[in-house]
Design an enzyme around this catalytic site. Structure first.
Site, PDB file in Angstrom:
ATOM      1  N   SER A 166      -1.019 -42.756  44.810  1.00  0.00           N
ATOM      2  CA  SER A 166      -1.674 -41.856  46.001  1.00  0.00           C
ATOM      3  C   SER A 166      -0.527 -41.436  46.998  1.00  0.00           C
ATOM      4  O   SER A 166       0.681 -41.025  46.539  1.00  0.00           O
ATOM      5  CB  SER A 166      -2.789 -42.387  46.672  1.00  0.00           C
ATOM      6  OG  SER A 166      -3.368 -41.373  47.405  1.00  0.00           O
ATOM      7  N   HIS A 167      -0.916 -41.746  48.251  1.00  0.00           N
ATOM      8  CA  HIS A 167       0.083 -41.503  49.547  1.00  0.00           C
ATOM      9  C   HIS A 167       1.314 -42.504  49.703  1.00  0.00           C
ATOM     10  O   HIS A 167       1.857 -42.484  50.560  1.00  0.00           O
ATOM     11  CB  HIS A 167      -0.937 -41.390  50.546  1.00  0.00           C
ATOM     12  CG  HIS A 167      -1.705 -42.633  50.835  1.00  0.00           C
ATOM     13  ND1 HIS A 167      -2.850 -42.824  49.979  1.00  0.00           N
ATOM     14  CD2 HIS A 167      -1.562 -43.668  51.826  1.00  0.00           C
ATOM     15  CE1 HIS A 167      -3.194 -44.099  50.400  1.00  0.00           C
ATOM     16  NE2 HIS A 167      -2.513 -44.477  51.400  1.00  0.00           N
ATOM     17  N   ASP A 196      -1.119 -34.843  49.431  1.00  0.00           N
ATOM     18  CA  ASP A 196      -0.537 -36.179  49.191  1.00  0.00           C
ATOM     19  C   ASP A 196       0.237 -36.401  47.926  1.00  0.00           C
ATOM     20  O   ASP A 196       0.215 -35.323  47.231  1.00  0.00           O
ATOM     21  CB  ASP A 196      -1.366 -37.419  49.689  1.00  0.00           C
ATOM     22  CG  ASP A 196      -2.469 -37.556  48.527  1.00  0.00           C
ATOM     23  OD1 ASP A 196      -2.937 -36.514  47.922  1.00  0.00           O
ATOM     24  OD2 ASP A 196      -3.002 -38.613  48.047  1.00  0.00           O
ATOM     25  N   ASP A 235      -0.712 -37.480  44.973  1.00  0.00           N
ATOM     26  CA  ASP A 235      -1.494 -37.064  43.897  1.00  0.00           C
ATOM     27  C   ASP A 235      -2.478 -35.802  44.118  1.00  0.00           C
ATOM     28  O   ASP A 235      -3.157 -35.467  43.323  1.00  0.00           O
ATOM     29  CB  ASP A 235      -2.235 -38.171  43.222  1.00  0.00           C
ATOM     30  CG  ASP A 235      -3.262 -38.737  44.135  1.00  0.00           C
ATOM     31  OD1 ASP A 235      -2.813 -38.872  45.325  1.00  0.00           O
ATOM     32  OD2 ASP A 235      -4.201 -39.434  43.779  1.00  0.00           O
ATOM     33  N   ASP A 270      -4.824 -35.404  46.173  1.00  0.00           N
ATOM     34  CA  ASP A 270      -6.382 -35.349  46.552  1.00  0.00           C
ATOM     35  C   ASP A 270      -6.766 -35.405  47.968  1.00  0.00           C
ATOM     36  O   ASP A 270      -7.748 -35.241  48.496  1.00  0.00           O
ATOM     37  CB  ASP A 270      -6.946 -36.611  46.046  1.00  0.00           C
ATOM     38  CG  ASP A 270      -6.354 -37.781  46.161  1.00  0.00           C
ATOM     39  OD1 ASP A 270      -5.475 -37.980  46.825  1.00  0.00           O
ATOM     40  OD2 ASP A 270      -6.861 -38.976  45.556  1.00  0.00           O
ATOM     41  N   ARG A 271      -5.625 -35.812  49.006  1.00  0.00           N
ATOM     42  CA  ARG A 271      -5.779 -35.540  50.231  1.00  0.00           C
ATOM     43  C   ARG A 271      -5.311 -34.288  50.923  1.00  0.00           C
ATOM     44  O   ARG A 271      -4.437 -33.839  50.517  1.00  0.00           O
ATOM     45  CB  ARG A 271      -4.820 -36.913  50.919  1.00  0.00           C
ATOM     46  CG  ARG A 271      -5.330 -38.220  50.649  1.00  0.00           C
ATOM     47  CD  ARG A 271      -4.690 -39.397  51.290  1.00  0.00           C
ATOM     48  NE  ARG A 271      -5.138 -40.512  50.939  1.00  0.00           N
ATOM     49  CZ  ARG A 271      -5.190 -41.580  51.698  1.00  0.00           C
ATOM     50  NH1 ARG A 271      -4.449 -41.461  52.868  1.00  0.00           N
ATOM     51  NH2 ARG A 271      -5.644 -42.729  51.357  1.00  0.00           N
ATOM     52  N   LYS A 305     -11.697 -36.400  45.458  1.00  0.00           N
ATOM     53  CA  LYS A 305     -11.481 -35.654  46.823  1.00  0.00           C
ATOM     54  C   LYS A 305     -10.551 -34.614  46.225  1.00  0.00           C
ATOM     55  O   LYS A 305      -9.619 -34.916  45.287  1.00  0.00           O
ATOM     56  CB  LYS A 305     -11.165 -36.344  47.890  1.00  0.00           C
ATOM     57  CG  LYS A 305     -10.095 -37.390  47.730  1.00  0.00           C
ATOM     58  CD  LYS A 305      -9.686 -38.316  48.912  1.00  0.00           C
ATOM     59  CE  LYS A 305      -8.717 -39.084  48.847  1.00  0.00           C
ATOM     60  NZ  LYS A 305      -8.680 -40.461  48.051  1.00  0.00           N
TER      61      LYS A 305
HETATM   62  C1  G16 Z   1      -8.181 -44.019  48.293  1.00  0.00           C
HETATM   63  C2  G16 Z   1      -9.681 -43.829  47.954  1.00  0.00           C
HETATM   64  C3  G16 Z   1     -10.455 -43.334  49.259  1.00  0.00           C
HETATM   65  C4  G16 Z   1     -10.076 -44.240  50.204  1.00  0.00           C
HETATM   66  C5  G16 Z   1      -8.800 -44.201  50.705  1.00  0.00           C
HETATM   67  C6  G16 Z   1      -8.334 -45.099  51.752  1.00  0.00           C
HETATM   68  O1  G16 Z   1      -7.475 -42.982  48.397  1.00  0.00           O
HETATM   69  O2  G16 Z   1      -9.737 -42.820  46.937  1.00  0.00           O
HETATM   70  O3  G16 Z   1     -11.771 -43.152  49.011  1.00  0.00           O
HETATM   71  O4  G16 Z   1     -10.950 -43.685  51.427  1.00  0.00           O
HETATM   72  O5  G16 Z   1      -8.119 -44.832  49.179  1.00  0.00           O
HETATM   73  O6  G16 Z   1      -8.421 -46.558  51.550  1.00  0.00           O
HETATM   74  P1  G16 Z   1      -8.339 -47.877  52.153  1.00  0.00           P
HETATM   75  O7  G16 Z   1      -8.541 -47.513  53.450  1.00  0.00           O
HETATM   76  O8  G16 Z   1      -8.677 -48.996  51.531  1.00  0.00           O
HETATM   77  O9  G16 Z   1      -6.510 -47.748  52.057  1.00  0.00           O
HETATM   78  P2  G16 Z   1      -6.156 -42.401  47.727  1.00  0.00           P
HETATM   79  O10 G16 Z   1      -6.116 -41.158  48.570  1.00  0.00           O
HETATM   80  O11 G16 Z   1      -5.203 -43.680  48.192  1.00  0.00           O
HETATM   81  O12 G16 Z   1      -6.513 -42.582  46.311  1.00  0.00           O
END
Ligand code: G16
Length: 545
Positions: free
Chosen positions: A114-115, A279, A281, A283-284, A378
């Site tokens: 992800s990010h 971000d 991938d 989704d954000r 998302k």
């Molecule tokens: C993932 C999940 C999201 C979540 C986020 C933050 O996002 O898909 O639903 O809100 O992690 O998680 P944490 O607060 O546990 O770090 P992503 O964009 O990282 O896949």
């Protein structure tokens, strides 16, 4: 070619976090069988592989291509009927979710952290999405984890690598491998939901400028196809559009800290009218107007309040959902418009059942995530297009739309403090200490302010009645303010404590105050209640969003 059953040694640390298994690249590369074990553990949860299609792709980060070739070979050895792979190994998370649904695949493997930063010293990750297109629910990830702890072999076939540069089909043993255009289907889906004609005339009107920062991550090609090729925006609209294995050395997290270049542009004289970023991938999303940052919680509320003026949602909404730490701004909209509003734990996987059961149409999280029932993830570019469609429809600036919303519903001042890479044991102890002292916290002296409720959030899924506990400490004040504490489930080094602060204001004269000043008293309480300086040895957060 012969399917080999290769002996392997199990690892104890393959428990998926908030969204898949995330580790340093070196953990995947240097531990023999680390990737293979986890993939085989996923496949072991799928029973009818020889009748099933599997989607595979990733965000293009370092190790993406190598991992995909290995996954394809394990998938062939496991007898999948079909493997659908994004060209050059690229699929954004929302595009993968859309593809799983469209092709009725049994699921998909998305390679992304992800990010989190990429490159040889950065992070790598594996997410498994199920047949509905969404992240595997806890009952599936728990099974994967159990299998990973007991694994002693994985299946493999020593075939040549597949050419992922060209779209087209290949057949190896009984498996059909289809390399597909990574963008096309997803762009078509966006065209079904939004009024492209209206957005096109906004973008070509001559009095509207925008910039989209792809942060050298996966959305570059998607944004080029949608914003530039289909909607006619000038090429320069998309910046940092070339996906790079190390994201150009950046941290592909769309917030004011990591998308600093964009933020500076948006707050400069003569800055663009609209700005957005996505971000690693895809989704954000972060949404900005000229001199205006739209908090993700406000964005969710505004999207909900205005959904019916967007073609894809013109029939109204069945309901909405937000993760527990997300501000209650959307609750106000749901209340006024008379639709159900659900509060779930953090993690998109918790929206899956509500979406599948038709209980909600739109959902979102404070962590820069918004989406709808069009897929089960998302969706960064979806949110960007939603806002563009809204601006085209309302003929207002981002700031005007936001301020008008606050006038009607009041404003939920909101911020999140992140204490990153803290000692994991200390962080656990801090949470445990609060968990054991909920009633002392509730009855403490807060200089005239009263706490109405203090608990450790527990969620019972309204569809399948599954229970998820220990989802974050909630301190709810009588005036509607909240302090929430939880540990992140997406980091790879130490622990990250997140502290979420929220205060509601309905007085029309107090809607444009400074967020941090407005929340400073709550921030002091949050520090004292958890004794963050004493327990974590930190005097200030690393990131404030
Ligand atoms: C993932 C999940 C999201 C979540 C986020 C933050 O996002 O898909 O639903 O809100 O992690 O998680 P944490 O607060 O546990 O770090 P992503 O964009 O990282 O896949």
């Amino acid at each position: 070619m012969q399917v080999e059953s290769l002996p392997t040694t199990a690892y104890a640390n393959q428990k998926p976090g908030t969204s898949g298994l995330r580790k340093k690249v070196s953990v995947f590369k240097e531990n023999k069988g680390y990737l293979e074990n986890f993939i085989q553990a996923i496949f072991d949860t799928i029973t009818d592989r020889n009748a099933s299609s599997l989607v595979v792709g990733g965000d293009g980060r370092f190790f993406n291509l190598q991992a995909i070739q290995i996954i394809i070979k394990i998938a062939i050895a496991n007898g999948f009927k079909k493997v659908i792979v994004g060209q050059n190994g690229i699929l954004s998370t929302p595009a993968a979710s859309a593809l799983i649904r469209k092709r009725k695949a049994v699921g998909g493997i998305i390679l992304s952290a992800s990010h989190n930063p990429g490159g040889p010293d950065g992070d790598f990750g594996i997410k498994f999405n199920t047949a509905n297109g969404g992240p595997a629910p806890e009952k599936v990830t728990d099974r994967i984890f159990t299998y990973s702890k007991n694994i002693f072999r994985y299946l493999y076939i020593d075939s040549d690598d597949i050419d992922l540069k060209k779209t087209g089909g290949h057949r190896i043993e009984k498996t059909q491998i289809e390399v597909i255009d990574s963008v096309h289907d997803y762009a078509d889906l966006m065209e079904e939901l939004f009024d492209f004609t209206k957005i096109k005339s906004l973008l070509s009107s001559g009095n509207f400028t925008m910039v989209f920062d792809a942060m050298h991550a996966v959305t570059g090609p998607y944004a080029m196809e949608i914003l530039v090729n289909r909607l006619g925006a000038p090429k320069e609209t998309v910046c940092n559009g070339k996906p790079l294995p190390d994201f150009g050395g950046g941290h592909p997290d769309p917030n004011l800290v990591h998308a600093k270049e964009l933020a500076e542009k948006m707050f400069s004289d003569n800055g663009p009218d609209f700005g957005a970023a996505s971000d690693g991938d895809g989704d954000r999303n972060m949404i900005m107007g000229h001199n205006c940052f739209v908090s993700p919680s406000d964005s969710l509320a505004i999207i909900t309040a205005n959904a019916t003026c967007i073609p894809g949602y013109s029939n109204g909404l069945q309901g909405v959902a937000r993760s527990m730490p997300t501000s209650q701004a959307v609750d106000k909209v749901a209340e006024k418009t008379g639709i159900p509003c659900f509060e779930t734990p953090t993690g998109w996987k918790f929206f899956g059942n509500l979406l599948d059961a038709g209980k909600i149409t739109i959902c979102g999280e404070e962590s820069f995530g918004t989406g709808s029932n069009h897929i089960r993830e998302k969706d960064g570019l979806w949110a960007v297009l939603f806002w563009l469609n809204l601006i085209a429809e309302k003929k207002q600036s981002v700031m005007e739309i936001v301020r008008e919303h606050w006038q009607e519903y009041g404003r939920n001042y909101y911020t999140r403090y992140d204490y990153e890479e803290v000692d994991a044991t200390r962080a656990e102890e801090l949470m445990q200490h609060m968990r054991s002292n909920l009633s002392e916290i509730k009855n403490g002296d807060y200089h005239g302010v009263t706490i109405s409720q203090c608990d450790d959030f527990e969620y019972t899924d309204p569809v399948d009645a599954s229970v998820s506990s220990k989802q974050g400490i909630r301190i709810l004040f009588e005036d509607g303010s909240r302090i929430i504490y939880r540990l992140s489930g997406t980091g790879t080094t130490g622990a990250t404590l997140r502290v979420y602060l929220e205060k509601y204001e309905s007085d029309p004269a107090r809607l444009n105050m400074h967020t941090q000043e407005t929340l400073s008293r709550l921030a002091r309480f949050a520090n004292e209640i958890a004794d963050i300086p004493g327990r974590l040895k930190r005097t200030k957060p690393d990131i404030i969003t």
